[in-house]
Design a protein around this motif. Structure first.
Motif, PDB file in Angstrom:
ATOM      1  N   ASP A  25       0.811  -1.214   0.000  1.00 34.83           N
ATOM      2  CA  ASP A  25       0.000   0.000   0.000  1.00 34.83           C
ATOM      3  C   ASP A  25       0.846   1.267   0.000  1.00 34.83           C
ATOM      4  N   ALA A  26       1.940   1.262   0.732  1.00 27.81           N
ATOM      5  CA  ALA A  26       2.805   2.448   0.783  1.00 27.81           C
ATOM      6  C   ALA A  26       3.419   2.730  -0.586  1.00 27.81           C
ATOM      7  N   ALA A  27       3.804   1.688  -1.300  1.00 29.65           N
ATOM      8  CA  ALA A  27       4.378   1.872  -2.636  1.00 29.65           C
ATOM      9  C   ALA A  27       3.320   2.417  -3.594  1.00 29.65           C
ATOM     10  N   LEU A  28       2.112   1.865  -3.535  1.00 24.35           N
ATOM     11  CA  LEU A  28       1.047   2.353  -4.401  1.00 24.35           C
ATOM     12  C   LEU A  28       0.736   3.812  -4.091  1.00 24.35           C
ATOM     13  N   GLU A  29       0.702   4.166  -2.825  1.00 25.87           N
ATOM     14  CA  GLU A  29       0.433   5.545  -2.437  1.00 25.87           C
ATOM     15  C   GLU A  29       1.516   6.477  -2.979  1.00 25.87           C
ATOM     16  N   ARG A  30       2.753   6.039  -2.916  1.00 27.04           N
ATOM     17  CA  ARG A  30       3.862   6.863  -3.437  1.00 27.04           C
ATOM     18  C   ARG A  30       3.702   7.094  -4.935  1.00 27.04           C
ATOM     19  N   TRP A  31       3.436   6.026  -5.683  1.00 24.52           N
ATOM     20  CA  TRP A  31       3.283   6.160  -7.131  1.00 24.52           C
ATOM     21  C   TRP A  31       2.081   7.043  -7.462  1.00 24.52           C
ATOM     22  N   ALA A  32       0.971   6.855  -6.760  1.00 22.28           N
ATOM     23  CA  ALA A  32      -0.224   7.659  -7.015  1.00 22.28           C
ATOM     24  C   ALA A  32       0.067   9.138  -6.750  1.00 22.28           C
ATOM     25  N   GLU A  33       0.822   9.422  -5.714  1.00 21.50           N
ATOM     26  CA  GLU A  33       1.157  10.811  -5.395  1.00 21.50           C
ATOM     27  C   GLU A  33       2.097  11.408  -6.436  1.00 21.50           C
ATOM     28  N   ILE A  34       3.009  10.611  -6.962  1.00 18.89           N
ATOM     29  CA  ILE A  34       3.891  11.113  -8.029  1.00 18.89           C
ATOM     30  C   ILE A  34       3.046  11.526  -9.234  1.00 18.89           C
ATOM     31  N   GLY A  35       2.106  10.663  -9.628  1.00 16.38           N
ATOM     32  CA  GLY A  35       1.247  10.978 -10.773  1.00 16.38           C
ATOM     33  C   GLY A  35       0.334  12.162 -10.514  1.00 16.38           C
ATOM     34  N   ALA A  36      -0.347  12.151  -9.370  1.00 15.35           N
ATOM     35  CA  ALA A  36      -1.269  13.245  -9.041  1.00 15.35           C
ATOM     36  C   ALA A  36      -0.500  14.546  -8.839  1.00 15.35           C
ATOM     37  N   GLY A  37       0.650  14.461  -8.208  1.00 11.37           N
ATOM     38  CA  GLY A  37       1.463  15.652  -7.978  1.00 11.37           C
ATOM     39  C   GLY A  37       1.865  16.312  -9.284  1.00 11.37           C
ATOM     40  N   TYR A  38       2.244  15.504 -10.274  1.00  9.21           N
ATOM     41  CA  TYR A  38       2.620  16.085 -11.559  1.00  9.21           C
ATOM     42  C   TYR A  38       1.387  16.651 -12.273  1.00  9.21           C
ATOM     43  N   ALA A  39       0.294  15.908 -12.248  1.00  7.26           N
ATOM     44  CA  ALA A  39      -0.934  16.378 -12.913  1.00  7.26           C
ATOM     45  C   ALA A  39      -1.405  17.715 -12.345  1.00  7.26           C
ATOM     46  N   ARG A  40      -1.198  17.919 -11.052  1.00  5.26           N
ATOM     47  CA  ARG A  40      -1.587  19.187 -10.411  1.00  5.26           C
ATOM     48  C   ARG A  40      -0.823  20.373 -10.989  1.00  5.26           C
ATOM     49  N   THR A  41       0.371  20.140 -11.525  1.00  3.33           N
ATOM     50  CA  THR A  41       1.187  21.244 -12.053  1.00  3.33           C
ATOM     51  C   THR A  41       0.789  21.645 -13.458  1.00  3.33           C
ATOM     52  N   LEU A  42      -0.042  20.843 -14.101  1.00  2.00           N
ATOM     53  CA  LEU A  42      -0.421  21.104 -15.489  1.00  2.00           C
ATOM     54  C   LEU A  42      -1.653  21.997 -15.561  1.00  2.00           C
ATOM     55  N   PRO A  43      -1.782  22.770 -16.635  1.00  2.00           N
ATOM     56  CA  PRO A  43      -2.977  23.613 -16.785  1.00  2.00           C
ATOM     57  C   PRO A  43      -4.225  22.731 -16.895  1.00  2.00           C
ATOM     58  N   PRO A  44      -5.324  23.126 -16.266  1.00  2.00           N
ATOM     59  CA  PRO A  44      -6.560  22.348 -16.393  1.00  2.00           C
ATOM     60  C   PRO A  44      -7.015  22.265 -17.843  1.00  2.00           C
ATOM     61  N   LYS A  45      -7.647  21.159 -18.186  1.00  2.00           N
ATOM     62  CA  LYS A  45      -8.181  20.992 -19.537  1.00  2.00           C
ATOM     63  C   LYS A  45      -9.666  21.279 -19.532  1.00  2.00           C
TER      64      LYS A  45
END
Length: 110
Positions: free
Chosen positions: A90-110
Motif C-alpha cells: 500500500d505504501a508503494a502504491l500511495e507513493r506512485w499515485a502521489e507522483i502521478g497526481a502531484g505532476y498532474a496538479r502542475t499542469l494547466p486544467p483541460k
C-alpha cells in the motif's frame, strides 16, 4: 486483458478527495485524472500506467518494477509503467499515485 479492478479500487481510495479528480477509461485501463490531466491508471497490461515529470523520468525508471511506456513503438517521455509487483504494498502504491497526481496538479486544467 482488462485492468485490475482491485487495483483501481485501491487507487480510488487513495485519490478520493483530490480536487478535480475524474475517472475515464483510457488505453484499455481505468485512468484517474486531475483537472482533466491523466495522473495514474490501472493498466490493461497489469500494474500502473503513470504520468510523471519528464525531468524525473530517468530516475524513476532506475527503480525496481518500472519500464518505459511505449506507444506505437515509441517510448513516451514523462510516462512509465509500474509492474504489478511494484504496487502490492500500500505504501508503494500511495507513493506512485502521489507522483502521478502531484505532476498532474502542475499542469494547466483541460
Amino acid at each position: 486483458m482488462t485492468y485490475d479492478v482491485d487495483l483501481a479500487d485501491r487507487l480510488r481510495e487513495l485519490l478520493t478527495g483530490e480536487p478535480g479528480l475524474t475517472e475515464r477509461k483510457m488505453f484499455g485501463g481505468l485512468a484517474f485524472l486531475v483537472h482533466g490531466n491523466m495522473a495514474v491508471a490501472a493498466s490493461s497490461q497489469g500494474g500502473l500506467l503513470l504520468r510523471c515529470d519528464p525531468e524525473r523520468g530517468e530516475a524513476l525508471l532506475a527503480e525496481p518494477h518500472t519500464s518505459p511506456f511505449v506507444m506505437r513503438d515509441r517510448e513516451m517521455t514523462g510516462w512509465l509503467r509500474v509492474e504489478p509487483a511494484g504496487v502490492t504494498d500500500d505504501a508503494a502504491l500511495e507513493r506512485w499515485a502521489e507522483i502521478g497526481a502531484g505532476y498532474a496538479r502542475t499542469l494547466p486544467p483541460k
